[in-house]
Motif scaffolding. Sequence first.
Motif, PDB file in Angstrom:
ATOM      1  N   ALA A  84     -11.048  14.116  28.193  1.00 54.71           N
ATOM      2  CA  ALA A  84     -10.348  15.250  28.799  1.00 54.71           C
ATOM      3  C   ALA A  84     -10.663  16.534  28.041  1.00 54.71           C
ATOM      4  O   ALA A  84     -10.873  17.591  28.659  1.00 54.71           O
ATOM      5  CB  ALA A  84      -8.849  14.991  28.811  1.00 54.71           C
ATOM      6  N   LYS A  85     -10.731  16.443  26.719  1.00 54.34           N
ATOM      7  CA  LYS A  85     -11.083  17.615  25.905  1.00 54.34           C
ATOM      8  C   LYS A  85     -12.495  18.079  26.232  1.00 54.34           C
ATOM      9  O   LYS A  85     -12.756  19.287  26.359  1.00 54.34           O
ATOM     10  CB  LYS A  85     -10.994  17.289  24.409  1.00 54.34           C
ATOM     11  N   LYS A 100     -14.197  17.600  28.971  1.00 46.63           N
ATOM     12  CA  LYS A 100     -14.222  18.144  30.327  1.00 46.63           C
ATOM     13  C   LYS A 100     -13.641  19.564  30.337  1.00 46.63           C
ATOM     14  O   LYS A 100     -14.191  20.467  30.971  1.00 46.63           O
ATOM     15  CB  LYS A 100     -13.418  17.232  31.263  1.00 46.63           C
ATOM     16  N   LYS A 101     -12.566  19.746  29.603  1.00 46.77           N
ATOM     17  CA  LYS A 101     -11.933  21.065  29.526  1.00 46.77           C
ATOM     18  C   LYS A 101     -12.878  22.080  28.861  1.00 46.77           C
ATOM     19  O   LYS A 101     -12.981  23.224  29.308  1.00 46.77           O
ATOM     20  CB  LYS A 101     -10.622  20.958  28.735  1.00 46.77           C
ATOM     21  N   ALA A 102     -13.586  21.636  27.820  1.00 48.09           N
ATOM     22  CA  ALA A 102     -14.523  22.519  27.121  1.00 48.09           C
ATOM     23  C   ALA A 102     -15.671  22.915  28.040  1.00 48.09           C
ATOM     24  O   ALA A 102     -16.160  24.054  27.972  1.00 48.09           O
ATOM     25  CB  ALA A 102     -15.052  21.846  25.858  1.00 48.09           C
ATOM     26  N   LEU A 116     -15.529  23.318  31.209  1.00 45.24           N
ATOM     27  CA  LEU A 116     -15.038  24.221  32.243  1.00 45.24           C
ATOM     28  C   LEU A 116     -14.891  25.651  31.741  1.00 45.24           C
ATOM     29  O   LEU A 116     -14.816  26.578  32.531  1.00 45.24           O
ATOM     30  CB  LEU A 116     -13.689  23.729  32.794  1.00 45.24           C
ATOM     31  N   LYS A 117     -14.850  25.813  30.441  1.00 47.44           N
ATOM     32  CA  LYS A 117     -14.681  27.158  29.864  1.00 47.44           C
ATOM     33  C   LYS A 117     -15.954  27.952  29.915  1.00 47.44           C
ATOM     34  O   LYS A 117     -17.020  27.577  29.958  1.00 47.44           O
ATOM     35  CB  LYS A 117     -14.188  27.066  28.427  1.00 47.44           C
TER      36      LYS A 117
END
Length: 113
Positions: free
Chosen positions: A105-106, A108-110, A112-113
């Motif tokens: 999840a981390k 994936k979030k990174a 998206l930034k």
Amino acid sequence: MEINENLQNERNLKGTEFEKNGNLEKAIELYEENVAEGFKGNHPYDRLATIYKNENDLDNEIRVLEKAIAVYEIITIEDRLEGLPKLFRFKNRLEKALETKKQLAKQKKAKLK
């Protein structure tokens, strides 16, 4: 609902055969039936957790491990102390799966930034 332990054991044996023959879909189906019935042995939980881990299906791996823990907590309360090492093993596997999910999840979030 009355549980037929012979039928459950037969499902585990057939599931193992299906795995050996490469038919994971059918093996999963049989193991999932035993998990749904709260099978009081480690086989379907171990196999499903491994299959789902190998397929990168963390949600199902976690679900199966959580069910295994619930079953083994009851087993150890019923004074079947042989279940205690398996309970700890399932909890350890669940911790690892949850940590992997958190890391993914981390990542994936990174991205998206």
